[in-house]
Enzyme design. Structure first.
Site, mmCIF file in Angstrom:
data_model
loop_
_atom_site.group_PDB
_atom_site.id
_atom_site.type_symbol
_atom_site.label_atom_id
_atom_site.label_comp_id
_atom_site.label_asym_id
_atom_site.label_seq_id
_atom_site.Cartn_x
_atom_site.Cartn_y
_atom_site.Cartn_z
ATOM 1 N N HIS A 99 0.805 -1.217 0.000
ATOM 2 C CA HIS A 99 0.000 0.000 0.000
ATOM 3 C C HIS A 99 0.839 1.269 0.000
ATOM 4 O O HIS A 99 0.360 2.355 0.323
ATOM 5 C CB HIS A 99 -1.019 -0.027 1.133
ATOM 6 C CG HIS A 99 -2.281 -0.723 0.688
ATOM 7 N ND1 HIS A 99 -2.234 -1.893 -0.007
ATOM 8 C CD2 HIS A 99 -3.582 -0.399 0.795
ATOM 9 C CE1 HIS A 99 -3.475 -2.264 -0.298
ATOM 10 N NE2 HIS A 99 -4.314 -1.375 0.173
ATOM 11 N N ASP A 162 -6.554 4.821 9.745
ATOM 12 C CA ASP A 162 -7.918 5.007 9.238
ATOM 13 C C ASP A 162 -8.396 3.763 8.508
ATOM 14 O O ASP A 162 -9.559 3.390 8.567
ATOM 15 C CB ASP A 162 -7.966 6.154 8.216
ATOM 16 C CG ASP A 162 -7.709 7.497 8.863
ATOM 17 O OD1 ASP A 162 -7.833 7.597 10.094
ATOM 18 O OD2 ASP A 162 -7.391 8.443 8.119
ATOM 19 N N GLU A 279 -10.335 13.884 14.149
ATOM 20 C CA GLU A 279 -9.687 14.222 12.877
ATOM 21 C C GLU A 279 -10.388 15.440 12.302
ATOM 22 O O GLU A 279 -11.220 16.059 12.973
ATOM 23 C CB GLU A 279 -9.749 13.040 11.885
ATOM 24 C CG GLU A 279 -8.757 11.943 12.197
ATOM 25 C CD GLU A 279 -8.517 10.972 11.044
ATOM 26 O OE1 GLU A 279 -9.040 11.199 9.932
ATOM 27 O OE2 GLU A 279 -7.794 9.983 11.261
#
Ligand SMILES: Cc1cc2nc3c(=O)[nH]c(=O)nc-3n(C[C@H](O)[C@H](O)[C@H](O)COP(=O)(O)OP(=O)(O)OC[C@H]3O[C@@H](n4cnc5c(N)ncnc54)[C@H](O)[C@@H]3O)c2cc1C
Ligand SMILES: *[C@@H]1O[C@H](CO)[C@@H](O)[C@H](O)[C@H]1NC(C)=O
Ligand SMILES: *[C@@H]1O[C@H](CO)[C@@H](O)[C@H](O)[C@H]1NC(C)=O
Length: 530
Positions: A99, A162, A279
């Site tokens: 990723h 997240d 956030e």
């Protein structure tokens, strides 16, 4: 500094290896390797090579010599030891879930380790110790599996990302941040012990008290010092249910002031105990409608209300502050009371409060639904020219004016733009991760998806953003840094550069590990073509 990297592959042998490539499928790997047991776990067929050629960024392509499918950490140690002791050592790069954005887990002309093989068909790669409140996790495991295993006992990690389909070894190599970071620090601040295989092929257990320099080097170390095969992380009781709240702002000053106020709430304050996450995001006009992050949160009517709000103030974007509080039945009444008091003190646009009640697990796994939708429409495997920056609090308004309102301006976002603060004191300065030198700093995630048509423009904008920060003297740091020159890396590491080199010499003296980060390889470049 007494420092002379050992030359590994000369240009001549590189060329001869290249010729061998054309003749055999096993490229530059020494033949003796294939007479060993680990040799049987190496593949260089087209399909294996293709599976590791690119990553989530979809921006780079590389051709490794082979892919290694280990069944144990012993296999990994064997491979590294083989390379380390061979007359022509080869590069080795662990690949977690791939990723990365800029090919950081790839390995041109070397061996990519398919880390996930370690866990395949094995139930003993996650052990939860309820009595000790910790968990031992294989470095190849995904955080989503960590969540399921811990949740079965009403427990969870303190600090998440997240998105949970990332490997434990992969995020611990970069930092691991999310809305818990302000309170608990990044994931690297929440590790008790590691098993690491260093660049010499040695298996070492390390912690804050035992082989401390390796422990600190590896955490946030971009794969440069060793391969994480096990991490022990502390667990805490988790709520079953949470209240997930978004507050809309039209004004950056109010937005950041409220965020900073919330993250500095003293630990004794009662609400701080309920707060599980904070956030914030930019909500571009239209941009986030239909995007993977927001589409399922704001009902359609409310999106229209927000579009009107933007129009009324002639804005190109709104901001939303996002918090999550524990909301189990026995505390719900108390939390409601606290929240009411809190909301009274905040300066969001009156009436623009959006609340959902979900289970904590649903909240933590919130990004995955969006991923599945994008997979279906083919929008997941597109170029992702992502840029992640840490910007000191003292310059966040300049950043907003120059970048968010300036360079990005009225563009459709096409992906989340995150902006939220964290506390420096929750990071350990002895670790490899690099952050700005200010008590409070913001993380800015410009996480856009591109098409072949607008990719160049986005890459150009990213370049402009970095140039703007440099010109304005904003002392930012890149998170998951991508640099290609020695000077840029020296600048990134700042005063920690010498220490980085010393540790690299100690733990990966031949520069075998994760070469695609391009930190160390320039030292060899006279003799080696990257
Ligand atoms: C959709 C999405 C959402 C994301 N959300 C967040 C987020 O909320 N917070 C956040 O902090 N990050 C986030 N990231 C970034 C992510 O944490 C990093 O890209 C991380 O490196 C990816 O993990 P991976 O397992 O895929 O690693 P890879 O991309 O496979 O590897 C990353 C680097 O670490 C090295 N490496 C891999 N495994 C190991 C190991 N076991 N030991 C040592 N080195 C290793 C590799 O060689 C490479 O250099 C997100 C990325 C994506 C694509
Ligand atoms: C990007 O993804 C597409 C679709 O999967 C693929 O065809 C293309 O080769 C990828 N490009 C790179 C550079 O990885
Ligand atoms: C889990 O426990 C088993 C049995 O003691 C052990 O063999 C295994 O290595 C452990 N797994 C991890 C990731 O520590």
């Amino acid at each position: 500094m007494a420092y002379l990297p050992r030359t590994r592959v000369s240009t001549k042998s590189f060329i001869s290896l290249f010729i061998t490539t054309l003749l055999t499928s096993t490229l530059s790997l020494p033949e003796e390797l294939f007479s060993l047991e680990i040799g049987t776990k190496i593949r260089s067929d087209k399909q294996s090579l293709m599976s590791v050629a690119s990553d989530f960024g979809n921006l780079t392509k590389s051709t490794p010599a082979a892919v290694f499918y280990p069944s144990s950490s012993h296999d990994i140690a064997g491979l590294i030891h083989f390379s380390y002791t061979h007359s022509t050592p080869f590069f080795i790069s662990p690949r977690g879930h791939g990723h990365s954005i800029n090919g950081q887990a790839s390995c041109s002309d070397g061996v990519v380790i398919h880390m996930e093989s370690l866990g395949q068909g094995r139930a003993d790669r996650i052990n939860v110790s309820v009595a000790n409140r910790y968990m031992d996790i294989g470095g190849e495991q995904l955080w989503i599996d960590v969540l399921s295993a811990a949740h079965a006992h009403g427990l969870g990690a303190n600090s998440w990302t997240d998105y949970l389909h990332l490997t434990v070894g992969g995020t611990l190599s970069v930092g691991g941040i999310s809305g818990q970071t302000f309170q608990h620090g990044p994931q690297i601040s929440n590790v008790l012990e590691l098993d690491v295989i260093t660049g010499t092929g040695q298996q070492v257990t390390c912690s804050k008290t035992h082989n401390q320099d390796l422990f600190n080097a590896v955490l946030g170390g971009l794969g440069q010092f060793g391969i994480i095969t096990r991490a022990r992380i502390p667990l805490s009781p988790t709520p079953e249910k949470v209240k997930w709240i978004r507050l809309i702002y039209t004004n950056i000053v109010a937005f950041t002031r409220d965020q900073e106020c919330l993250i500095s709430v003293d630990e004794n304050e009662r609400l701080f105990g309920f707060l599980k996450y904070l956030e914030g995001s930019l909500l571009m006009d239209q941009g986030l409608i239909g995007s993977w992050r927001s589409s399922s949160f704001f009902p359609k009517n409310d999106m229209e209300k927000m579009a009107q709000l933007t129009a009324k103030h002639s804005l190109t974007a709104l901001y939303y502050l996002e918090v999550v509080v524990a909301y189990d039945e026995d505390i719900a009444a108390e939390v409601d009371q606290e929240l009411e008091l809190l909301l009274d003190d905040l300066s969001f646009v009156p009436g623009f409060v959006f609340t959902r009640e979900v289970t904590y697990v649903e909240f933590l796994d919130r990004v995955h639904d969006g991923e599945l939708k994008l997979h279906k429409t083919g929008q997941w495997q597109v170029p992702h020219p992502w840029l992640n920056l840490f910007v000191p609090k003292s310059r966040i308004l300049d950043f907003d004016a120059g970048v968010l309102k300036g360079i990005l301006g009225s563009d459709k976002a096409n992906g989340p733009i995150l902006i939220y603060p964290m506390n420096k004191k929750k990071w350990n300065s002895k670790m490899s991760a690099i952050i700005p030198d200010e008590e409070v700093f913001y993380t800015i995630g410009i996480l856009r998806s591109a098409t072949n048509d607008d990719l160049e423009k986005m890459l150009e904008q990213n370049k402009k953003i970095l140039e703007f920060c440099t010109m304005e003297g904003i002392p930012f740091k890149q998170y998951m840094p991508h640099y290609t020159t020695k000077e840029a890396w020296m600048e990134h590491f700042g005063p920690k550069w010498d220490k980085f080199l010393d540790l690299k010499m100690k733990y990966d003296p031949k520069g075998i590990l994760s070469p695609a980060q391009k930190i160390y390889t320039f030292l060899l470049e006279d003799d080696f073509i990257i």
